[in-house]
Design an enzyme around this catalytic site. Sequence first.
Site, PDB file in Angstrom:
ATOM      1  N   ASN A 136      -6.291  -5.505  16.927  1.00 27.28           N
ATOM      2  CA  ASN A 136      -5.024  -6.191  17.194  1.00 27.28           C
ATOM      3  C   ASN A 136      -3.875  -5.275  16.794  1.00 27.28           C
ATOM      4  O   ASN A 136      -3.840  -4.755  15.686  1.00 27.28           O
ATOM      5  CB  ASN A 136      -4.999  -7.478  16.351  1.00 27.28           C
ATOM      6  CG  ASN A 136      -3.637  -8.135  16.346  1.00 27.28           C
ATOM      7  OD1 ASN A 136      -2.885  -8.025  17.315  1.00 27.28           O
ATOM      8  ND2 ASN A 136      -3.307  -8.825  15.258  1.00 27.28           N
ATOM      9  N   ARG A 172      29.677  23.392   5.103  1.00 25.91           N
ATOM     10  CA  ARG A 172      29.751  22.011   4.613  1.00 25.91           C
ATOM     11  C   ARG A 172      30.636  21.125   5.506  1.00 25.91           C
ATOM     12  O   ARG A 172      31.377  21.616   6.361  1.00 25.91           O
ATOM     13  CB  ARG A 172      30.247  22.039   3.170  1.00 25.91           C
ATOM     14  CG  ARG A 172      29.215  22.692   2.251  1.00 25.91           C
ATOM     15  CD  ARG A 172      29.761  22.966   0.877  1.00 25.91           C
ATOM     16  NE  ARG A 172      30.369  21.793   0.275  1.00 25.91           N
ATOM     17  CZ  ARG A 172      31.138  21.830  -0.797  1.00 25.91           C
ATOM     18  NH1 ARG A 172      31.400  22.993  -1.385  1.00 25.91           N
ATOM     19  NH2 ARG A 172      31.660  20.732  -1.286  1.00 25.91           N
ATOM     20  N   ARG A 226       0.802  -1.215   0.000  1.00 27.66           N
ATOM     21  CA  ARG A 226       0.000   0.000   0.000  1.00 27.66           C
ATOM     22  C   ARG A 226       0.847   1.282   0.000  1.00 27.66           C
ATOM     23  O   ARG A 226       0.337   2.363  -0.236  1.00 27.66           O
ATOM     24  CB  ARG A 226      -0.949  -0.018   1.220  1.00 27.66           C
ATOM     25  CG  ARG A 226      -2.076  -1.017   1.089  1.00 27.66           C
ATOM     26  CD  ARG A 226      -2.701  -1.377   2.425  1.00 27.66           C
ATOM     27  NE  ARG A 226      -1.935  -2.381   3.162  1.00 27.66           N
ATOM     28  CZ  ARG A 226      -2.265  -2.842   4.365  1.00 27.66           C
ATOM     29  NH1 ARG A 226      -3.340  -2.392   4.969  1.00 27.66           N
ATOM     30  NH2 ARG A 226      -1.517  -3.770   4.965  1.00 27.66           N
TER      31      ARG A 226
HETATM   32  C1  UD1 Z   1      -1.437  -7.035  10.825  1.00 26.38           C
HETATM   33  C2  UD1 Z   1      -2.349  -8.019  11.550  1.00 26.38           C
HETATM   34  C3  UD1 Z   1      -3.608  -7.274  12.004  1.00 26.38           C
HETATM   35  C4  UD1 Z   1      -3.234  -6.092  12.859  1.00 26.38           C
HETATM   36  C5  UD1 Z   1      -2.208  -5.183  12.164  1.00 26.38           C
HETATM   37  C6  UD1 Z   1      -1.681  -4.167  13.151  1.00 26.38           C
HETATM   38  C7  UD1 Z   1      -2.053 -10.263  10.594  1.00 26.38           C
HETATM   39  C8  UD1 Z   1      -2.606 -11.267   9.660  1.00 26.38           C
HETATM   40  N1  UD1 Z   1      -2.704  -9.092  10.672  1.00 26.38           N
HETATM   41  O1  UD1 Z   1      -2.086  -6.567   9.664  1.00 26.38           O
HETATM   42  O2  UD1 Z   1      -4.437  -8.160  12.737  1.00 26.38           O
HETATM   43  O3  UD1 Z   1      -4.394  -5.348  13.200  1.00 26.38           O
HETATM   44  O4  UD1 Z   1      -1.091  -5.950  11.702  1.00 26.38           O
HETATM   45  O5  UD1 Z   1      -0.822  -3.245  12.553  1.00 26.38           O
HETATM   46  O6  UD1 Z   1      -1.060 -10.528  11.221  1.00 26.38           O
HETATM   47  N2  UD1 Z   1       5.319  -9.174   7.406  1.00 26.38           N
HETATM   48  C9  UD1 Z   1       6.360 -10.056   7.169  1.00 26.38           C
HETATM   49  N3  UD1 Z   1       6.154 -11.101   6.324  1.00 26.38           N
HETATM   50  C10 UD1 Z   1       4.967 -11.330   5.715  1.00 26.38           C
HETATM   51  C11 UD1 Z   1       3.898 -10.427   5.969  1.00 26.38           C
HETATM   52  C12 UD1 Z   1       4.105  -9.355   6.817  1.00 26.38           C
HETATM   53  O7  UD1 Z   1       7.447  -9.892   7.701  1.00 26.38           O
HETATM   54  O8  UD1 Z   1       4.874 -12.314   4.978  1.00 26.38           O
HETATM   55  C13 UD1 Z   1       5.557  -8.022   8.303  1.00 26.38           C
HETATM   56  C14 UD1 Z   1       5.381  -6.678   7.622  1.00 26.38           C
HETATM   57  O9  UD1 Z   1       6.625  -6.232   7.083  1.00 26.38           O
HETATM   58  C15 UD1 Z   1       4.876  -5.773   8.739  1.00 26.38           C
HETATM   59  C16 UD1 Z   1       4.200  -6.743   9.711  1.00 26.38           C
HETATM   60  O10 UD1 Z   1       4.604  -8.054   9.342  1.00 26.38           O
HETATM   61  O11 UD1 Z   1       5.922  -5.101   9.409  1.00 26.38           O
HETATM   62  C17 UD1 Z   1       2.685  -6.651   9.610  1.00 26.38           C
HETATM   63  O12 UD1 Z   1       2.307  -6.845   8.252  1.00 26.38           O
HETATM   64  P1  UD1 Z   1       1.252  -5.904   7.539  1.00 26.38           P
HETATM   65  O13 UD1 Z   1       1.150  -6.306   6.130  1.00 26.38           O
HETATM   66  O14 UD1 Z   1       1.491  -4.502   7.869  1.00 26.38           O
HETATM   67  O15 UD1 Z   1      -0.060  -6.444   8.291  1.00 26.38           O
HETATM   68  P2  UD1 Z   1      -1.402  -5.663   8.506  1.00 26.38           P
HETATM   69  O16 UD1 Z   1      -2.246  -5.809   7.318  1.00 26.38           O
HETATM   70  O17 UD1 Z   1      -1.131  -4.305   9.009  1.00 26.38           O
HETATM   71 MG    MG Z   2       0.584  -3.090   9.166  1.00 24.82          MG
END
Ligand code: UD1
Ligand code: MG
Length: 480
Positions: free
Chosen positions: A179, A342, A20
């Site tokens: 969450n 600088r 996004r």
């Molecule tokens: C996630 C939670 C949601 C919560 C929200 C809070 C899940 C399924 N959902 O959603 O319940 O309300 O955070 O901010 O967990 N990431 C990885 N590997 C992946 C996917 C994500 O490392 O395969 C990391 C992302 O870089 C990020 C974090 O996990 O820092 C959360 O991922 P994001 O895609 O932001 O999840 P949300 O849709 O925000």
């Molecule tokens: Mg997030």
Amino acid sequence: MVSGNKNLSAIILAAGLGKRMKSEIPKVLHQVCFKPILYYILKSVSALGPKNIFVVVGHKEELVRQFLSSDFPDAAAVTQEKQLGTAHAVRAVKKYYDDLSDFCLILPGDIPMILPETLDAVIGSTVRQGHETSATLLTSIVADPFGYGRIVRGPGGNIVKIVEEKDASDEEKLINEINTSVYCFGKKILFEYLENIGSDNSQKEFYLTDIVENLVKNGQQVEGHTVKDSIEAEGINDRVQLAVLEKAKQKRINLGHMLSGVTFKDPETSFVSPEAIIGSDTTIEPSCLIKGATKIGRNCIIGPFTQIEDCTIGDGTKINKSLLQGAVIGSLNNIGPTSYIRPGTVTGDKVKIGACCEIKKSRISNGSKVPHLSYIGDAQIGADVNIGAGTITCNYDGFLKNKTIIEDGVFIGSDTMLVAPVRIGKGAITAAGSAIVEDVPGDCLAIERSKQANIESGAIKFREKKEKQKLQQNRQLENK
Ligand code: UD1
Ligand code: MG
């Protein structure tokens, strides 16, 4: 606060695409108050003193690894080959199972406002339950829960499950407890339950959130700890949230400085890096940017419209509408307006660098003045030197950078060209408009200019000649 908690491991999830954000840069490296989002999470986690910190990386991982090795060399990067969801990300750390402590704190990499005290409360809740089967989840009550996972509670108020926005029913979408993605688990149940998480959901991802429902189904209780200020748990998923949290972080940082004795004329327009130190009774005028590990002394006046990056500024110095980078400025200096200082510049005390000057990699000693429109590069200027308006150190010959040395008490006349390498001896004077190509011994007066001729009535004769020419030209045009 649990500090130096050696029974704690932290796992930060930072492998996601950040779809996004619509960016070439990994989401966690986008900046808030001049530092990557990930910096703030690592700072808060480090304050807890865990045994180890694992950062799950994936998308553009080389960039995230680069940041970690420069800013947080103790944090270990773990690759998640494909970004298949938050549960899948935590699974990548399983290969370090034996290194992990009994308690694992899990955080997303996109919540830059989270405070160590809040994390500590979540850990405390899990620790109190005992590690085998315990789990705590940080929740938040928000006005607009759109996009977040919703906390579904049973009739008795216990947490039953988490439902993601895309999988939520209309009724569940009305829940405003969300969450935060901050959890503390006993290590054993965490990795046991991770094995059984599937991807049967609208995004076909392995959701870490499913662990909650599975635990509850097996008769375990998942504690919920609600954050006091919901801003702490706000995640950055797009540029709108990035801008909102930039302002929130700016407010928090500036407030901290104000409470320790710094005046901000307009805290809404000045941005300060979290690493900057500012002494008391210093005033920050409107629209200043203070970046990097800048250290500003006491009783200074900074700005308006000043940008300072990685500099040290001594007490009582005034800087007006200027740009300073990588410089060490002494006490009681007066800099600006519109000067560019600088990297490698070092000044003593009571130095004046005036309007529209550029100073590069030069040392200017106590009491010396460069008041107007000068370029000083690769120079060493002694004490009590006066540099006349428009002076230029010609430091570059197209191949090499050469040094200019100006000893104590020298007076450089306006518009002097100092063709380096050159040395002006103690107490010497250069005449205005001179191009100085050779060393000037101490106390000498160096003049380099052609002799002036005053032609009597020359101005009158010149005007008569020009008027005649103009008349002739006009007649020719009329005849055409
Ligand atoms: C996630 C939670 C949601 C919560 C929200 C809070 C899940 C399924 N959902 O959603 O319940 O309300 O955070 O901010 O967990 N990431 C990885 N590997 C992946 C996917 C994500 O490392 O395969 C990391 C992302 O870089 C990020 C974090 O996990 O820092 C959360 O991922 P994001 O895609 O932001 O999840 P949300 O849709 O925000
Ligand atoms: Mg997030």
